[in-house]
Motif scaffolding. Structure first.
Motif, PDB file in Angstrom:
ATOM      1  N   SER A 145       0.889  -1.275  -0.026  1.00 52.09           N
ATOM      2  CA  SER A 145      -0.080  -0.179  -0.113  1.00 52.09           C
ATOM      3  C   SER A 145       0.702   1.035   0.122  1.00 52.09           C
ATOM      4  CB  SER A 145      -0.958   0.015   1.394  1.00 52.09           C
ATOM      5  OG  SER A 145      -1.804  -1.298   1.468  1.00 52.09           O
ATOM      6  N   ALA A 146       1.857   1.257   0.605  1.00 50.96           N
ATOM      7  CA  ALA A 146       2.780   2.343   0.856  1.00 50.96           C
ATOM      8  C   ALA A 146       3.514   2.514  -0.234  1.00 50.96           C
ATOM      9  CB  ALA A 146       3.653   2.251   2.221  1.00 50.96           C
ATOM     10  N   GLY A 147       4.143   1.467  -0.823  1.00 49.57           N
ATOM     11  CA  GLY A 147       4.996   1.362  -2.041  1.00 49.57           C
ATOM     12  C   GLY A 147       4.034   2.091  -3.047  1.00 49.57           C
ATOM     13  N   ILE A 148       2.818   1.521  -3.360  1.00 46.31           N
ATOM     14  CA  ILE A 148       2.053   1.951  -4.530  1.00 46.31           C
ATOM     15  C   ILE A 148       1.702   3.455  -4.191  1.00 46.31           C
ATOM     16  CG2 ILE A 148      -0.210   1.964  -5.338  1.00 46.31           C
ATOM     17  CD1 ILE A 148      -0.248  -1.133  -4.578  1.00 46.31           C
ATOM     18  N   SER A 149       1.619   3.876  -3.354  1.00 47.65           N
ATOM     19  CA  SER A 149       1.404   5.304  -2.990  1.00 47.65           C
ATOM     20  C   SER A 149       2.554   6.141  -3.320  1.00 47.65           C
ATOM     21  CB  SER A 149       1.133   5.919  -1.432  1.00 47.65           C
ATOM     22  OG  SER A 149      -0.074   4.900  -0.839  1.00 47.65           O
ATOM     23  N   ILE A 150       3.712   5.813  -3.010  1.00 51.59           N
ATOM     24  CA  ILE A 150       4.929   6.362  -3.473  1.00 51.59           C
ATOM     25  C   ILE A 150       5.106   6.351  -4.999  1.00 51.59           C
ATOM     26  CG2 ILE A 150       7.534   6.149  -3.354  1.00 51.59           C
ATOM     27  CD1 ILE A 150       7.242   5.167  -0.750  1.00 51.59           C
ATOM     28  N   VAL A 151       4.455   5.227  -5.624  1.00 47.46           N
ATOM     29  CA  VAL A 151       4.623   5.097  -7.007  1.00 47.46           C
ATOM     30  C   VAL A 151       3.471   6.186  -7.654  1.00 47.46           C
ATOM     31  CG1 VAL A 151       4.113   3.774  -9.202  1.00 47.46           C
ATOM     32  CG2 VAL A 151       5.328   2.888  -7.079  1.00 47.46           C
ATOM     33  N   ILE A 152       2.250   6.275  -7.098  1.00 53.62           N
ATOM     34  CA  ILE A 152       1.289   7.148  -7.586  1.00 53.62           C
ATOM     35  C   ILE A 152       1.887   8.765  -7.353  1.00 53.62           C
ATOM     36  CG2 ILE A 152      -1.016   8.188  -7.026  1.00 53.62           C
ATOM     37  CD1 ILE A 152      -1.769   5.397  -6.030  1.00 53.62           C
ATOM     38  N   ILE A 153       2.311   9.052  -6.484  1.00 56.27           N
ATOM     39  CA  ILE A 153       3.061  10.314  -6.428  1.00 56.27           C
ATOM     40  C   ILE A 153       4.010  10.646  -7.289  1.00 56.27           C
ATOM     41  CG2 ILE A 153       4.211  11.874  -5.011  1.00 56.27           C
ATOM     42  CD1 ILE A 153       3.192  10.706  -2.612  1.00 56.27           C
ATOM     43  N   ALA A 154       4.872   9.919  -7.462  1.00 54.24           N
ATOM     44  CA  ALA A 154       6.026  10.030  -8.710  1.00 54.24           C
ATOM     45  C   ALA A 154       5.350  10.049  -9.857  1.00 54.24           C
ATOM     46  CB  ALA A 154       6.854   8.638  -8.535  1.00 54.24           C
ATOM     47  N   ILE A 155       4.452   9.182 -10.234  1.00 50.69           N
ATOM     48  CA  ILE A 155       3.760   9.398 -11.525  1.00 50.69           C
ATOM     49  C   ILE A 155       3.285  10.678 -11.710  1.00 50.69           C
ATOM     50  CG2 ILE A 155       1.972   8.221 -13.001  1.00 50.69           C
ATOM     51  CD1 ILE A 155       2.635   5.387 -12.005  1.00 50.69           C
ATOM     52  N   ILE A 156       2.406  11.081 -10.720  1.00 53.24           N
ATOM     53  CA  ILE A 156       1.487  12.257 -11.163  1.00 53.24           C
ATOM     54  C   ILE A 156       2.639  13.614 -11.345  1.00 53.24           C
ATOM     55  CG2 ILE A 156       0.300  13.920  -9.852  1.00 53.24           C
ATOM     56  CD1 ILE A 156      -1.294  11.774  -8.724  1.00 53.24           C
ATOM     57  N   ILE A 157       3.737  13.496 -10.395  1.00 52.57           N
ATOM     58  CA  ILE A 157       4.522  14.669 -10.323  1.00 52.57           C
ATOM     59  C   ILE A 157       5.116  14.525 -11.644  1.00 52.57           C
ATOM     60  CG2 ILE A 157       6.575  15.852  -9.323  1.00 52.57           C
ATOM     61  CD1 ILE A 157       5.561  14.972  -6.650  1.00 52.57           C
ATOM     62  N   ASP A 158       5.886  13.468 -12.035  1.00 50.86           N
ATOM     63  CA  ASP A 158       6.571  13.272 -13.262  1.00 50.86           C
ATOM     64  C   ASP A 158       5.705  13.698 -14.570  1.00 50.86           C
ATOM     65  OD1 ASP A 158       8.914  12.416 -14.667  1.00 50.86           O
ATOM     66  OD2 ASP A 158       7.420  10.594 -15.575  1.00 50.86           O
ATOM     67  N   ARG A 159       4.681  13.162 -14.566  1.00 51.73           N
ATOM     68  CA  ARG A 159       3.708  13.706 -15.861  1.00 51.73           C
ATOM     69  C   ARG A 159       3.449  15.173 -15.801  1.00 51.73           C
ATOM     70  NH1 ARG A 159       2.997   8.233 -17.308  1.00 51.73           N
ATOM     71  NH2 ARG A 159       5.205   7.939 -16.650  1.00 51.73           N
ATOM     72  N   LEU A 160       3.138  15.569 -14.835  1.00 48.74           N
ATOM     73  CA  LEU A 160       2.912  17.192 -14.546  1.00 48.74           C
ATOM     74  C   LEU A 160       4.204  17.884 -15.153  1.00 48.74           C
ATOM     75  CD1 LEU A 160       0.651  17.670 -11.378  1.00 48.74           C
ATOM     76  CD2 LEU A 160       0.024  17.575 -14.065  1.00 48.74           C
ATOM     77  N   THR A 161       5.293  17.421 -14.345  1.00 52.49           N
ATOM     78  CA  THR A 161       6.569  18.561 -14.634  1.00 52.49           C
ATOM     79  C   THR A 161       6.840  18.145 -16.271  1.00 52.49           C
ATOM     80  OG1 THR A 161       7.838  16.650 -13.699  1.00 52.49           O
ATOM     81  CG2 THR A 161       7.274  18.845 -12.358  1.00 52.49           C
ATOM     82  N   GLN A 162       6.923  16.867 -16.642  1.00 55.40           N
ATOM     83  CA  GLN A 162       7.189  16.507 -17.962  1.00 55.40           C
ATOM     84  C   GLN A 162       6.213  17.416 -18.996  1.00 55.40           C
ATOM     85  OE1 GLN A 162       7.829  12.917 -19.444  1.00 55.40           O
ATOM     86  NE2 GLN A 162       9.593  12.408 -18.233  1.00 55.40           N
ATOM     87  N   GLY A 163       5.037  17.540 -18.950  1.00 55.75           N
ATOM     88  CA  GLY A 163       4.083  18.136 -19.569  1.00 55.75           C
ATOM     89  C   GLY A 163       4.456  19.786 -19.756  1.00 55.75           C
ATOM     90  N   ILE A 164       4.965  20.255 -18.351  1.00 53.02           N
ATOM     91  CA  ILE A 164       5.458  21.736 -18.442  1.00 53.02           C
ATOM     92  C   ILE A 164       6.779  21.796 -19.328  1.00 53.02           C
ATOM     93  CG2 ILE A 164       6.136  23.488 -16.943  1.00 53.02           C
ATOM     94  CD1 ILE A 164       4.345  22.252 -14.696  1.00 53.02           C
ATOM     95  N   VAL A 165       7.553  20.806 -19.378  1.00 49.25           N
ATOM     96  CA  VAL A 165       8.596  20.938 -20.274  1.00 49.25           C
ATOM     97  C   VAL A 165       8.347  20.832 -21.546  1.00 49.25           C
ATOM     98  CG1 VAL A 165      10.853  19.556 -20.955  1.00 49.25           C
ATOM     99  CG2 VAL A 165      10.171  19.788 -18.532  1.00 49.25           C
ATOM    100  N   LYS A 166       7.485  19.988 -21.955  1.00 48.23           N
ATOM    101  CA  LYS A 166       7.089  19.813 -23.173  1.00 48.23           C
ATOM    102  C   LYS A 166       6.397  21.099 -23.889  1.00 48.23           C
ATOM    103  CE  LYS A 166       6.329  15.187 -23.975  1.00 48.23           C
ATOM    104  NZ  LYS A 166       5.396  14.213 -23.552  1.00 48.23           N
TER     105      LYS A 166
END
Lengths: 290, 393
Positions: A261-282
């Motif tokens: 549960s905790a591991g998946i939560s970390i993954v979720i945070i990572a995915i959301i932040i990654d996609r948002l910042t990458q979107g800004i880069v693009k």
């Protein structure tokens, strides 16, 4: 055949262990007031960020993620997915642990940017500093991250403050590297144009080079955030609280479900932040394209 | 003739790249050529002892092939490149003696530049690009906007001021470049092959426009090009450069009626470009290159991938062996002949320094693109019939 050709000769001894131990010991003994001060400053910095993170109600954060995803990608399905994923962290009962983790990550990233961005500019502008910095950055990136924990604990004790320091050391290299790389790769003719119109070095840096390098610099921020998130579990070993600690506890108690549960939560945070910042880069790259 | 108003005076300007410059100067002093100096001292001579004068309000054109040093010369005029020796006088004052502040002021008010690939700042819109020079020198917002709008109107881009650079065509981008250079109201405009990146029709328009702007504003222009037609159309005075030296400075009429040597004459006589261009200007890298140990299957695959019907075969030392045609490669594959026997040897070859005019009879008879080799018989490129023909047009 003599034995020293087969076995490494035990007579040759290079003892860097003692030297490093002595150095850290020296720091602990003689620089205590300094590290106490650093701890104090960082602790108040952390608590202020924590305050801001806590003050945002859960539903507002979900709405914010929804709006941001929408703004970056114009895809309704993706915005809905990310909101739902974030909601599921709360549903798993991990919301306040996530806030703690976010606080540590945000603090480390802010410090990384504050130090890494000017260093990156320095490295881009002089070959000598580039030559000096490159091996240091290589070492920082390849050193197993656990190693940073030891001096952090000795100098700053246990808890979230040494975690922030260890995370910053681990996460800062891409910020320095990509800032420098971004500024170096700005089209030479554009830099020449800035000079030809009588820009001072400072003016051409602020008005031309940094804005042109911004997509690359943002890619550096993105990588720094990702590396900071990847340190979350490691840092729990020196007493950092939050989702990482949850994983550590479940390892000790062999509670698979709790760990995941905790591991998946970390993954979720990572995915959301990654996609948002990458979107800004693009988006930045699109406007910068000639 | 003596009351000419000289705004820029260039005196024995040289620019060398490399470590051992003083030795290189000695060699140049003894009359050694650029290539020999480079070989013996490792110093590249970009510009070798050139002098010229630019008259106020006139267009001075520097023309030369690529590598002749013309871009270096123009970059010395605003000290983007510091000259190695010589002097540059602006209104009688040496710009080499300028301190930091004077140099910035010189660039901000007296001289500005237009670039071959425009050098525009993609993160700014058209208006902010044009206003860049004014912003740098500290003009307030209202002033720089009204001045920039004036320039945008002058170059015919009214209505585009809010657009991003990426939305503009090449011709429009260079109009922005010109407007940006004019916004500072400089005395001298440096233009480094400003129209070379544009297609021919747009280029003609821009040349005309430059002339009309120049007539209106009466600016001094130093213009660089490799196109003799452009040089003669625009220039009041034209200087031909070759290998870092100026061969002749004259008016277009003077140069046409009285060329200094064969090179100039050939340059001017644009109908006969074959006398000026040599193989190295038109050669290309071979698209299909195989080693003699590679075998027919690999050669066939390469030819198929590249869409060509012949491959150039080199041995392990990269020495040119011959040409393998598609037909012969198929024969090898079918087992009818051995790979090494299938290679067509004794095909015509040429070297980089052969003039196109001398290559013409060879090219006319050749079945395949002609291989270009160096002194050691290494393959350095190929010349196709199409590129020979197009170089003549």
């Amino acid at each position: 055949m003599p034995e020293w050709l087969i076995e490494f000769p035990s007579a040759i001894q290079l003892n860097i262990k003692d030297a490093i131990d002595n150095f850290v010991h020296y720091l602990v003994v003689n620089w205590e007031p300094f590290f106490d001060g650093v701890t104090k400053v960082l602790r108040s910095f952390l608590s202020q960020i924590g305050y801001v993170v806590e003050i945002i109600p859960w539903w507002l954060l979900i709405v914010l993620v929804f709006l941001l995803t929408w703004k970056v990608g114009r895809k309704l399905s993706r915005a809905l997915l990310y909101s739902a994923l974030l909601f599921s962290i709360g549903a798993m009962g991990l919301w306040s642990l996530m806030n703690t983790t976010l606080t540590i990550v945000i603090a480390s990233v802010i410090i990384s940017i504050l130090i890494g961005f000017p260093l990156g500019i320095l490295v881009s502008s002089s070959n000598r500093s580039n030559v000096i910095m490159r091996p240091i950055l290589d070492t920082m990136q390849t050193m197993p991250s656990f190693v940073y924990l030891i001096p952090a604990v000795m100098l700053l004790g246990l808890g979230n403050v040494p975690a922030v320091i260890a995370t910053t050391i681990y996460a800062i290299p891409p910020m320095i590297r990509l800032t420098s790389h971004g500024i170096r790769q700005v089209d030479n003719e554009v830099v020449e144009a800035a000079r030809a119109f009588g820009s001072t070095r400072w003016q051409s840096l602020i008005k031309v080079q940094i804005p042109q390098a911004l997509p690359t610099i943002m890619a550096g921020v993105n990588q720094t955030i990702m590396m900071a998130i990847s340190m979350v579990v490691t840092c729990s070993m020196i007493g950092a609280t939050g989702l990482g600690q949850e994983v550590l506890i479940s390892i000790n108690r062999l509670e698979t479900g709790r760990g995941f549960s905790a591991g998946i939560s970390i993954v979720i945070i990572a995915i959301i932040i990654d996609r948002l910042t990458q979107g800004i880069v693009k988006k930045g790259e699109e406007t910068n394209e000639q | 003739m003596n009351n000419k108003d000289i705004i820029l005076k260039i005196e024995s300007l040289s620019k060398l790249y490399g470590v051992n410059k003083s030795a290189a100067f000695n060699m140049l002093g003894k009359g050694m050529g650029k290539n020999q100096v480079a070989k013996e001292s490792g110093v590249t001579v970009a510009v070798n002892n050139i002098s010229f004068e630019v008259e106020r309000g006139k267009i001075f054109v520097l023309i030369g092939l690529s590598g002749s040093g013309k871009s270096t010369v123009i970059r010395c005029l605003n000290l983007l490149q510091p000259p190695t020796s010589g002097d540059i006088l602006f209104e009688g004052k040496s710009i080499l003696g300028f301190n930091k502040k004077e140099l910035l002021d010189f660039r901000r008010r007296k001289i500005s530049m237009v670039f071959q690939n425009f050098g525009l700042m993609a993160h700014r819109n058209v208006l902010d690009n044009v206003a860049y020079g004014l912003e740098i020198r500290g003009a307030n917002r209202a002033e720089r906007q009204s001045r920039a709008m004036e320039m945008i109107k002058l170059v015919g881009l009214e209505g585009w001021e809010g657009k991003n650079i990426s939305q503009l065509s090449g011709g429009m981008r260079q109009r922005v470049g010109i407007a940006r250079a004019l916004a500072n109201d400089p005395d001298v405009l440096l233009m480094d092959e400003p129209f070379s990146a544009l297609d021919p029709l747009v280029r003609r328009d821009m040349q005309f426009e430059l002339l009309s702007i120049q007539k209106k504003l009466n600016k001094t222009v130093v213009f660089i090009t490799h196109d003799i037609n452009e040089a003669f159309k625009l220039g009041n005075t034209v200087a031909i450069m070759k290998d870092g030296e100026i061969i002749q400075i004259d008016t277009p009429e003077g140069m046409t009626s009285n060329p200094a040597n064969d090179y100039v004459e050939n340059f001017i006589n644009s109908a006969d470009k074959a006398q000026i261009y040599s193989v190295k200007h038109i050669m290309q890298t071979p698209s299909c290159l195989i080693h003699s140990r590679d075998g027919a299957n690999y050669a066939l695959k390469q030819m198929r991938d590249q869409g060509v019907s012949s491959a150039y075969v080199v041995d392990d030392n990269l020495e040119f062996v011959g040409i393998l045609t598609l037909d012969n490669a198929v024969k090898v594959k079918a087992g009818k002949t051995a790979f090494l026997d299938a290679i067509t040897r004794n095909t015509p070859t040429t070297t980089e320094d052969v003039l196109i005019s001398d290559l013409l009879p060879v090219a006319a008879a050749a079945q395949f693109p002609i291989a270009v080799t160096d002194a050691d018989h290494h393959l350095t490129g190929i010349v196709t019939k199409a590129s020979v023909l197009s170089s003549l047009v």
